[in-house]
Design an enzyme around this catalytic site. Structure first.
Site, mmCIF file in Angstrom:
data_model
loop_
_atom_site.group_PDB
_atom_site.id
_atom_site.type_symbol
_atom_site.label_atom_id
_atom_site.label_comp_id
_atom_site.label_asym_id
_atom_site.label_seq_id
_atom_site.Cartn_x
_atom_site.Cartn_y
_atom_site.Cartn_z
ATOM 1 N N ASN A 109 -32.571 -143.929 -11.172
ATOM 2 C CA ASN A 109 -31.120 -144.222 -10.745
ATOM 3 C C ASN A 109 -30.831 -143.509 -9.692
ATOM 4 O OD1 ASN A 109 -28.331 -144.311 -10.684
ATOM 5 N ND2 ASN A 109 -28.002 -142.983 -12.608
ATOM 6 N N LYS B 33 -28.132 -143.139 -7.896
ATOM 7 C CA LYS B 33 -26.960 -143.094 -7.764
ATOM 8 C C LYS B 33 -26.246 -143.274 -6.301
ATOM 9 C CE LYS B 33 -27.732 -139.674 -11.345
ATOM 10 N NZ LYS B 33 -27.555 -138.335 -12.006
ATOM 11 N N HIS C 291 -23.246 -144.836 -17.669
ATOM 12 C CA HIS C 291 -23.760 -143.559 -17.345
ATOM 13 C C HIS C 291 -22.290 -142.705 -17.496
ATOM 14 C CE1 HIS C 291 -25.468 -140.419 -14.948
ATOM 15 N NE2 HIS C 291 -26.436 -141.051 -15.052
ATOM 16 N N GLU D 222 -21.664 -140.351 -15.410
ATOM 17 C CA GLU D 222 -20.874 -140.183 -14.337
ATOM 18 C C GLU D 222 -20.062 -141.246 -14.064
ATOM 19 O OE1 GLU D 222 -24.225 -139.783 -11.918
ATOM 20 O OE2 GLU D 222 -24.738 -138.007 -12.705
ATOM 21 N N GLU E 72 -29.019 -139.454 -22.715
ATOM 22 C CA GLU E 72 -28.725 -138.710 -21.657
ATOM 23 C C GLU E 72 -27.756 -137.534 -22.181
ATOM 24 O OE1 GLU E 72 -30.304 -140.494 -17.810
ATOM 25 O OE2 GLU E 72 -28.049 -140.945 -17.852
ATOM 26 N N GLY F 128 -29.116 -133.603 -13.900
ATOM 27 C CA GLY F 128 -29.065 -132.948 -12.713
ATOM 28 C C GLY F 128 -28.963 -131.424 -12.846
ATOM 29 N N SER G 249 -32.823 -134.665 -16.120
ATOM 30 C CA SER G 249 -33.789 -133.573 -15.528
ATOM 31 C C SER G 249 -35.265 -133.881 -15.866
ATOM 32 C CB SER G 249 -33.331 -132.168 -16.016
ATOM 33 O OG SER G 249 -32.193 -131.937 -15.541
HETATM 34 P P1 PGA Z 1 -31.152 -136.568 -13.384
HETATM 35 O O1 PGA Z 1 -30.205 -137.508 -13.562
HETATM 36 O O2 PGA Z 1 -32.709 -136.889 -13.416
HETATM 37 O O3 PGA Z 1 -31.155 -136.131 -11.909
HETATM 38 O O4 PGA Z 1 -30.959 -135.304 -14.075
HETATM 39 C C1 PGA Z 1 -30.635 -138.462 -14.563
HETATM 40 C C2 PGA Z 1 -29.693 -139.602 -14.926
HETATM 41 O O5 PGA Z 1 -28.213 -139.381 -14.399
HETATM 42 O O6 PGA Z 1 -29.686 -140.845 -15.185
#
Ligand code: PGA
Length: 253
Positions: free
Chosen positions: A13, A15, A99, A101, A169, A175, A215
């Protein structure tokens, strides 16, 4: 890892990251993947501006392209939005919906996410549906209630083992460099699997891939992907560099 259950998926992803120059990373990944025999599917979900050129670039490779979000309707007066049909038309084979976010930045609710997953199915796309608890919810001991409650609310009637992927997640792991323990991952993935079996029946419930996200890095991917009922990863930051993403894909070598 045992050769049973759904075919694993490692999805990146990107983003809101990436310009045309970033396609060089995809070229590098294609070189690394050529000749490799991976027991997983690989997908990249770039920003919408890069979908068409990425689809052209990866045409002769096993890499699939997905969207990061879609509208629930097929077309109409929704400035700035993209429909699942448009993603399909552009060459995507899947789309992430729900997601955390999107939930935080755009106030997306479970019922909207269910409608978006149904839209993905209507357009012939795999819906990659994200669920996960906040740190506050985990510390209050509510993780399994929250995750299974979200699962019950986000699955549309159209769901089958072939058209849907779940991504667990934990919001606090995205992140941050933090990950749950392997025992915690096993507990949540086991609960998701049990709920899928209860809802869809044993064979369809077992056919849905359940990704872990938050992560995931090359140095923890092998352990995380080895946990029961973990059928791949949804990768944010570490999907932006070909070498890092390949280091995660190699968990399925
Ligand atoms: P990350 O993000 O691997 O940077 O923690 C995962 C995600 O948001 O799908």
């Amino acid at each position: 890892m045992a050769d049973r259950g759904p075919r694993p998926l490692v999805a990146g992803n990107w983003k809101m990251n990436g310009t045309m120059a970033s396609l060089d990373e995809v070229r590098r990944l294609m070189e690394m993947l050529s000749g490799a025999r991976m027991r997983c599917d690989v997908m990249i979900c770039p920003p919408a501006t890069l979908i068409a050129p990425m689809v052209r670039l990866v045409a002769s490779s096993p890499i699939k392209v997905g969207g990061q979000d879609c509208h629930s309707e097929a077309k109409g007066a929704h400035t700035g939005d993209i429909s699942a049909e448009m993603l399909s038309d552009a060459g995507c084979s899947g789309v992430i919906v729900g997601h955390s976010e999107r939930r935080a930045d755009h106030g997306e609710t479970d019922s909207l996410i269910r409608d978006k997953a149904a839209a993905a199915h209507r357009a012939g796309l795999t819906a990659i549906i994200c669920i996960g608890e906040t740190l506050e919810e985990r510390e209050a001991g509510r993780t399994l209630d929250v995750v299974t409650g979200q699962l019950d609310s986000v699955l549309p009637p159209s769901v089958t083992g072939d058209d849907t992927v779940l991504a667990y997640e934990p919001v606090w792991a995205i992140g941050t460099g933090l990950t749950p323990s392997l025992e915690q991952v096993a507990e949540v993935h086991g609960a998701i699997r049990a709920r899928l079996r209860a809802r869809l029946g044993g064979s369809q419930g077992d056919a849905v891939a359940i990704l872990y996200g938050g992560s995931v890095k090359p140095d923890n991917a092998g352990d995380l992907m080895g946990v029961a009922n973990v059928d791949g990863a949804l990768v944010g930051g570490a999907s932006l560099k070909a070498a890092d993403f390949m280091g995660i894909i190699r968990a399925y070598e």
